[in-house]
Design a protein around this motif. Structure first.
Motif, mmCIF file in Angstrom:
data_model
loop_
_atom_site.group_PDB
_atom_site.id
_atom_site.type_symbol
_atom_site.label_atom_id
_atom_site.label_comp_id
_atom_site.label_asym_id
_atom_site.label_seq_id
_atom_site.Cartn_x
_atom_site.Cartn_y
_atom_site.Cartn_z
ATOM 1 N N GLY A 10 0.782 -1.237 0.000
ATOM 2 C CA GLY A 10 0.000 0.000 0.000
ATOM 3 C C GLY A 10 0.803 1.269 0.000
ATOM 4 N N ALA A 11 2.148 1.213 -0.058
ATOM 5 C CA ALA A 11 2.931 2.435 -0.115
ATOM 6 C C ALA A 11 2.746 3.083 -1.482
ATOM 7 C CB ALA A 11 4.404 2.137 0.139
ATOM 8 N N VAL A 12 2.423 4.361 -1.530
ATOM 9 C CA VAL A 12 2.170 5.043 -2.798
ATOM 10 C C VAL A 12 2.857 6.389 -2.775
ATOM 11 C CG1 VAL A 12 -0.048 3.902 -3.123
ATOM 12 C CG2 VAL A 12 0.036 6.084 -1.937
ATOM 13 N N ALA A 13 2.930 7.002 -3.947
ATOM 14 C CA ALA A 13 3.534 8.323 -4.060
ATOM 15 C C ALA A 13 2.719 9.337 -3.267
ATOM 16 C CB ALA A 13 3.616 8.731 -5.521
ATOM 17 N N ILE A 14 3.414 10.375 -2.847
ATOM 18 C CA ILE A 14 2.764 11.425 -2.074
ATOM 19 C C ILE A 14 2.596 12.680 -2.926
ATOM 20 C CG2 ILE A 14 3.393 10.662 0.229
ATOM 21 C CD1 ILE A 14 5.866 12.328 0.096
ATOM 22 N N THR A 15 1.615 13.496 -2.550
ATOM 23 C CA THR A 15 1.292 14.703 -3.292
ATOM 24 C C THR A 15 1.273 15.891 -2.340
ATOM 25 O OG1 THR A 15 -0.100 13.418 -4.776
ATOM 26 C CG2 THR A 15 -0.422 15.812 -4.775
ATOM 27 N N PRO A 16 1.923 17.017 -2.668
ATOM 28 C CA PRO A 16 1.842 18.206 -1.813
ATOM 29 C C PRO A 16 0.506 18.914 -1.994
ATOM 30 C CG PRO A 16 3.254 18.645 -3.708
ATOM 31 C CD PRO A 16 2.872 17.193 -3.788
ATOM 32 N N ILE A 17 -0.118 19.290 -0.884
ATOM 33 C CA ILE A 17 -1.420 19.969 -0.894
ATOM 34 C C ILE A 17 -1.400 21.097 0.130
ATOM 35 C CG2 ILE A 17 -2.705 17.913 -1.641
ATOM 36 C CD1 ILE A 17 -3.563 17.541 1.306
ATOM 37 N N HIS A 18 -2.427 21.919 0.108
ATOM 38 C CA HIS A 18 -2.638 22.977 1.093
ATOM 39 C C HIS A 18 -1.402 23.882 1.222
ATOM 40 C CE1 HIS A 18 -5.703 20.089 3.181
ATOM 41 N NE2 HIS A 18 -6.180 20.604 2.067
ATOM 42 N N LEU A 19 -0.961 24.407 0.110
ATOM 43 C CA LEU A 19 0.208 25.286 0.114
ATOM 44 C C LEU A 19 -0.109 26.582 0.865
ATOM 45 C CD1 LEU A 19 0.835 23.238 -2.181
ATOM 46 C CD2 LEU A 19 2.006 25.119 -3.372
ATOM 47 N N VAL A 100 5.201 23.423 -5.829
ATOM 48 C CA VAL A 100 6.161 22.535 -5.191
ATOM 49 C C VAL A 100 5.898 21.106 -5.664
ATOM 50 C CG1 VAL A 100 4.686 22.225 -3.160
ATOM 51 C CG2 VAL A 100 7.144 21.801 -2.973
ATOM 52 N N ARG A 101 6.975 20.346 -5.758
ATOM 53 C CA ARG A 101 6.846 18.901 -5.912
ATOM 54 C C ARG A 101 7.769 18.249 -4.892
ATOM 55 N NH1 ARG A 101 10.050 16.810 -11.357
ATOM 56 N NH2 ARG A 101 11.949 18.074 -11.118
ATOM 57 N N VAL A 102 7.471 16.995 -4.587
ATOM 58 C CA VAL A 102 8.253 16.288 -3.568
ATOM 59 C C VAL A 102 8.620 14.907 -4.083
ATOM 60 C CG1 VAL A 102 7.119 17.535 -1.686
ATOM 61 C CG2 VAL A 102 6.203 15.323 -2.414
ATOM 62 N N TRP A 103 9.644 14.323 -3.464
ATOM 63 C CA TRP A 103 10.045 12.952 -3.754
ATOM 64 C C TRP A 103 9.701 12.077 -2.562
ATOM 65 C CZ3 TRP A 103 12.170 17.103 -5.966
ATOM 66 C CH2 TRP A 103 12.529 17.031 -7.328
ATOM 67 N N ASP A 104 9.163 10.898 -2.827
ATOM 68 C CA ASP A 104 8.745 10.015 -1.745
ATOM 69 C C ASP A 104 9.902 9.136 -1.276
ATOM 70 O OD1 ASP A 104 8.995 7.944 -3.566
ATOM 71 O OD2 ASP A 104 6.837 7.596 -3.760
ATOM 72 N N GLU A 105 9.592 8.191 -0.407
ATOM 73 C CA GLU A 105 10.616 7.345 0.195
ATOM 74 C C GLU A 105 11.281 6.412 -0.811
ATOM 75 O OE1 GLU A 105 6.602 5.334 0.893
ATOM 76 O OE2 GLU A 105 7.433 7.357 0.699
ATOM 77 N N HIS A 106 10.679 6.279 -1.995
ATOM 78 C CA HIS A 106 11.263 5.435 -3.043
ATOM 79 C C HIS A 106 11.975 6.265 -4.099
ATOM 80 C CE1 HIS A 106 8.821 2.520 -1.074
ATOM 81 N NE2 HIS A 106 7.695 3.076 -1.473
ATOM 82 N N GLY A 107 12.071 7.554 -3.884
ATOM 83 C CA GLY A 107 12.717 8.417 -4.855
ATOM 84 C C GLY A 107 11.837 8.809 -6.018
ATOM 85 N N LYS A 108 10.534 8.577 -5.889
ATOM 86 C CA LYS A 108 9.601 8.909 -6.954
ATOM 87 C C LYS A 108 9.082 10.333 -6.759
ATOM 88 C CE LYS A 108 5.234 7.489 -9.081
ATOM 89 N NZ LYS A 108 4.108 6.518 -9.039
ATOM 90 N N ALA A 109 9.129 11.125 -7.813
ATOM 91 C CA ALA A 109 8.689 12.517 -7.739
ATOM 92 C C ALA A 109 7.175 12.616 -7.900
ATOM 93 C CB ALA A 109 9.375 13.351 -8.804
ATOM 94 N N SER A 110 6.579 13.482 -7.158
ATOM 95 C CA SER A 110 5.148 13.761 -7.289
ATOM 96 C C SER A 110 4.917 14.700 -8.464
ATOM 97 C CB SER A 110 4.633 14.423 -6.017
ATOM 98 O OG SER A 110 5.070 15.780 -5.952
ATOM 99 N N PRO A 111 3.675 14.827 -8.903
ATOM 100 C CA PRO A 111 3.363 15.900 -9.849
ATOM 101 C C PRO A 111 3.566 17.260 -9.163
ATOM 102 C CG PRO A 111 1.582 14.281 -9.722
ATOM 103 C CD PRO A 111 2.502 13.996 -8.589
ATOM 104 N N TRP A 112 3.728 18.281 -9.971
ATOM 105 C CA TRP A 112 3.779 19.634 -9.406
ATOM 106 C C TRP A 112 2.404 19.990 -8.850
ATOM 107 C CZ3 TRP A 112 8.011 22.403 -8.502
ATOM 108 C CH2 TRP A 112 9.177 22.084 -9.194
ATOM 109 N N SER A 113 2.402 20.658 -7.722
ATOM 110 C CA SER A 113 1.144 21.107 -7.136
ATOM 111 C C SER A 113 0.514 22.182 -8.015
ATOM 112 C CB SER A 113 1.396 21.690 -5.742
ATOM 113 O OG SER A 113 2.118 22.913 -5.842
ATOM 114 N N PRO A 114 -0.796 22.350 -7.954
ATOM 115 C CA PRO A 114 -1.398 23.507 -8.609
ATOM 116 C C PRO A 114 -0.778 24.791 -8.049
ATOM 117 C CG PRO A 114 -3.078 21.948 -7.914
ATOM 118 C CD PRO A 114 -1.796 21.487 -7.302
#
Length: 873
Positions: A10-19, A100-114
């Motif tokens: 169930g580990a999945v990529a993370i997304t930045p929100i609520h900037l 902003v975009r972030v990288w998760d624990e697996h080194g996977k980059a999130s999409p850019w936030s709105p």
């Protein structure tokens, strides 16, 4: 474990929100040169965390792909809170976009936030192309200021930067700008004046436009004539502001306050933050315009929204629950709830007839309002009708804590009375967002939670007031003693930052922090200098650090904090500080007031010690090693002196043995390890000897709760608060209170809307629900879940929207089994103490692959949702 197996769990990529920028979403008026940026993370599954981030800032959203202001590039960091903008210097009124975009624990980059935005304020005095203006003649009760200005074709954006003192409302072409009330916030206007930034683009039209400012007195100018707590003035009503008009061709026009503005008296004929507001409908739009004069202003530096508390907004609309006819011209309306209110009136009648509305928390036996709890004296809203059919009135510059509205109809000169069609009440308070929910199976506790929350809401304006009527002053002990109870309910990061600025502006050359800030009036003795109050200047920024992870307040105010601790050191004798109010409003044999059961030197010295310990910890975090060593040595000396002076080894308790006298040393770490058991036992015995009743007051009650809960005796806290026979929360409810009262016994002469005794809400969240911050990971980067299952409570549901995301805690007892469910937000870790009668019975039902057992019944976990079962305690 392979990446594929992690994903399967169930580990999945993370997304930045609520900037957010400076704790605000798309804020206007930021005048920090390097604004701080934050975001939360969204993810499903388990173990989600940020390992790196990249921030881009540009002059427009379209340029974010190739940012022209700043690109942080990839930064290896898990931090998401208050990261400073690092690009080129920004200009006054400049609007920027960021993503902003972030990288998760697996080194996977999130999409850019709105894209999110922030807009700068006025960054230096030289950028104010405006002057302070005031009426040319005698001081007015209220003042209207006006300017006609032109808008050329091709307007792209229009901003207004405005400060109107004491309080102001801005209108463009007759329509009010924004929904806020009582702008700007209350400050020491000699040191700080707050201005607002508003986008007025849509309210402008091509050609002539009219800007109007309506000014009222507020805390800036308090005079007599009716009830008042004090009198004083910072100067005449005045304003400074500028409208910036930006055009598509790249040109800019500025319309600043100057000699070309005009003024006239407003329709408000009486304006007092304590005494009320009189509004004459016949004077709307009436009167000759006169030239203004240029003045120096009150002297304070102008600051924007990053130094201000959230605005005051309207919330609930209360309709009368009942009404009583007192006479042919007078009715009293029961709004059903004691709150910070402004009436909404609809009436009709002849010109010159009057409707007067008098607020109160209580009524007398004959049904008329009783103002004894709100200071006595006269205070009211008064509307004089213009005689133009159905007229509506909503006040501009006066609110009042009340439940009852006495409405009197006064005839015009021709003897005709007005007719009242509608009387309703609007709840007003700070727009600090609500972040907590609490519910449990014990309905009395739910009612207590609501009781306290109403008092909290009623006293959140641009300062934390003690009461919304009689005093409205920022008594500082509430800031730290109720800090956690407030923070579980509301996002108060901005309000506490503003409160710290008020304290700094009020600090004396000696280092003293007065008991109230802003210090609008100078009290005497302990009412100006009490360590339990002044210590807010040290304790509030430390709480801010624990709750938000923000070290900024500690860094900004460190020198002032040092000066206050040095002041206490100078007042001490052989390590003992002996002045102040002590455990204010404790339950002793006499009327509530000064401490009756606990020696004042005990509480004063304990806070001196706590301040010194915390200041040493701050010095460590700021890498000021010499200061830290000196303060640690000083704290050890105070601790030794405290125990020599107050601990009785033959009796096994402190001083008089009161609940406060023993609780404070336990919680602050003053009690020696070998004595802690006997001291805690004395607290329990004292509560039992009083029939499971409390005696602690304003200062001691939080420490009583913490001493018992931290000592695994939340059962005693439950017993203290489960009934209504002794003075306390249940007793107040039995006496008819709808908001927390000033005194434990809800005495009619005391305020009926006071949140100073509301620390029980901290216990609801921290202990019944078991949600606690940790110094290991401040700002809830690391969470401690440790719920207390006590009394007849069968279930608890609580949520808390922390700066890092939503935290949940739910437990339910069914038969002999307890089910416990928690939610840990992304990028966070937690220690979970599963309540049970037998730690060996604990089972991980959901999330077992991610829960690491660190002791029987205790688990360390990363982000995710976890469910446990166990034998019920």
């Amino acid at each position: 474990m392979t990446l594929l197996s992690l994903l399967a769990l169930g580990a999945v990529a993370i997304t930045p929100i609520h900037l957010k920028c400076e704790y605000q979403i798309d804020p206007l008026g930021i005048d920090a040169t390097r604004p701080r940026l934050s975001w939360e993370l969204e993810a499903a599954g388990y173990g989600a965390k940020q390992t790196a981030y990249q921030v881009r800032v540009a002059t427009t959203p379209l340029k974010l792909s190739k940012p022209d202001l700043w690109d942080s590039l990839q930064v290896t960091s898990g931090e998401t809170i208050n990261l400073e903008y690092g690009g080129r210097a920004l200009s006054s009124s400049e609007r920027v976009s960021w993503s902003v975009r972030v990288w998760d624990e697996h080194g996977k980059a999130s999409p850019w936030s709105p894209p999110a935005t922030w807009t700068m304020g006025v960054l230096s005095p030289a950028d104010w192309e405006a002057k302070w203006i005031a009426a040319a003649g005698a001081e007015k009760e209220t003042l209207e200021l006006q300017k006609v200005f032109k808008v050329r074709p091709g307007l792209r954006r229009a901003l207004a930067h405005v400060c109107g003192l004491g309080q102001y409302e801005l209108a463009i072409n007759g329509d009010k700008v924004g929904e806020e009330a009582f702008s700007p916030g209350w400050t020491n206007y000699r040191k700080t004046c707050l201005y607002d930034t508003r986008d007025i683009t849509r309210q402008l039209r091509r050609g002539d436009n009219i800007a109007n400012l309506l000014l009222g007195n507020g805390m800036y100018r308090v005079h007599g004539g009716r009830y008042t707590k004090f009198t004083g003035s910072f100067g005449p009503l005045c304003a400074i502001g500028q409208i910036r008009l930006e055009y598509a061709d790249g040109t800019t026009d500025l319309v600043g306050t100057d000699e070309t503005w005009q003024c006239r008296p407003g329709p408000i004929t009486f304006s007092s933050v304590y005494g009320g507001e009189d509004y004459d409908g016949r004077r709307v739009g009436v009167g000759d315009w006169e030239p203004v004069r240029i003045i120096k202003g009150p002297g304070g530096e102008l600051h924007g929204s990053n130094r201000a508390a959230p605005p005051i907004n309207a919330f609930d609309l209360l309709k009368p629950k009942s009404s009583k006819e007192i006479s042919s011209t007078t009715d009293v309306y029961d709004m059903g709830q004691n709150a910070s209110l402004m009436p909404f009136l609809v009436a009709s009648g002849p010109a010159g007839s009057i409707v007067r509305i008098t607020p109160a928390e209580l009524v007398k036996e004959d049904g008329t309002v009783d103002r004894s709890s709100v200071g006595g004296g006269q205070a009211y809203w008064q509307y004089t009708l213009a005689g133009k059919g159905k007229e509506s009135y909503f006040p501009h510059f006066f609110y009042h804590g009340c439940r009852y509205l006495q409405v009197e109809r006064i005839a015009a000169d021709n003897g005709d009375l007005p007719t009242v069609q509608t009387v309703e009440a609007v709840v007003v308070h700070s727009a600090s967002p609500a972040v907590g929910t609490f519910d449990c199976s014990n309905q009395l506790f739910n009612r207590i939670h609501t009781l306290v929350r109403w008092a909290q809401r009623s006293n959140m304006v641009s300062v934390l007031t003690d009461c919304p009527h009689r005093e409205r002053l920022g008594w500082l002990e509430q800031y730290h003693l109720n800090g956690p109870a407030l923070r579980y309910e509301f996002d108060l990061a901005r309000l506490f930052e503003k409160g710290m600025s008020d304290m700094a502006d009020s600090q004396l050359a000696s280092g003293l922090i007065p008991d109230i800030a802003p210090e609008y009036t100078v009290f005497q003795g302990g009412f100006r200098d009490s360590p339990e109050w002044g210590s807010a200047y040290v304790l509030v920024p430390w709480q801010q650090y624990l709750w938000t992870g923000d070290i900024g307040l500690l860094r900004r105010h460190y020198d002032g904090m040092k000066r206050y601790v040095a002041y206490l050191q100078g007042k001490s004798k052989n390590g003992i500080v002996s002045h102040g109010l002590g455990d204010w409003y404790d339950l002793g044999p006499g009327a509530p007031g000064y401490a009756q059961l606990t020696p004042i030197p005990l509480t004063a010295t304990a806070f001196f010690y706590q301040d010194t310990v915390i200041l040493a910890q701050v010095a460590r975090r700021l890498e000021l090693a010499d200061d830290a060593v000196r303060l640690e040595r000083q704290a050890a000396e105070i601790r030794s002196a405290f125990n020599r002076e107050f601990y009785d080894p033959t009796k096994g308790y402190y001083a008089t043995g009161s609940q406060t006298a023993n609780a404070i040393p336990l919680v602050m770490g003053l009690a020696e390890r070998e004595n802690r058991s006997s001291v805690l036992g004395k607290i329990v015995a004292d509560v039992r000897d009083h029939g499971d009743a409390l005696t602690a007051g304003d200062v001691g009650y939080r420490y009583l709760l913490r001493a018992l809960a931290d000592g695994d005796r939340s059962d005693v806290v439950f017993d203290m608060n489960k009934g209504d026979e002794h003075p306390g929360y249940g007793y107040q409810l039995k006496m008819g209170a709808t908001s927390l009262t000033e005194a434990w016994d809800a005495g009619r002469s005391s305020s009926q809307n006071h949140f100073m005794l509301g620390q029980i809400n901290e216990w609801f969240y921290h202990d019944l629900a078991g949600i606690a911050p940790s110094e290991v990971g401040p700002g809830f980067r690391h969470i401690v879940f440790h719920p207390a299952v006590v009394g007849d409570i069968k279930w608890v549901d609580a949520t808390f929207a922390s700066v890092r995301g939503m935290i949940e805690s739910h437990w339910k007892v069914r038969g002999k089994q307890i089910t416990y469910e928690v939610l840990v937000p992304p990028n966070c870790t937690a220690d979970i103490y599963v309540p049970s009668s037998d730690a060996k019975s604990v089972r991980v039902v959901t999330g077992s692959a991610w829960a690491t057992s660190v002791a029987e019944g205790v688990y360390h976990v990363p982000a995710g949702r976890y469910v446990f079962t166990a034998d019920a305690p």
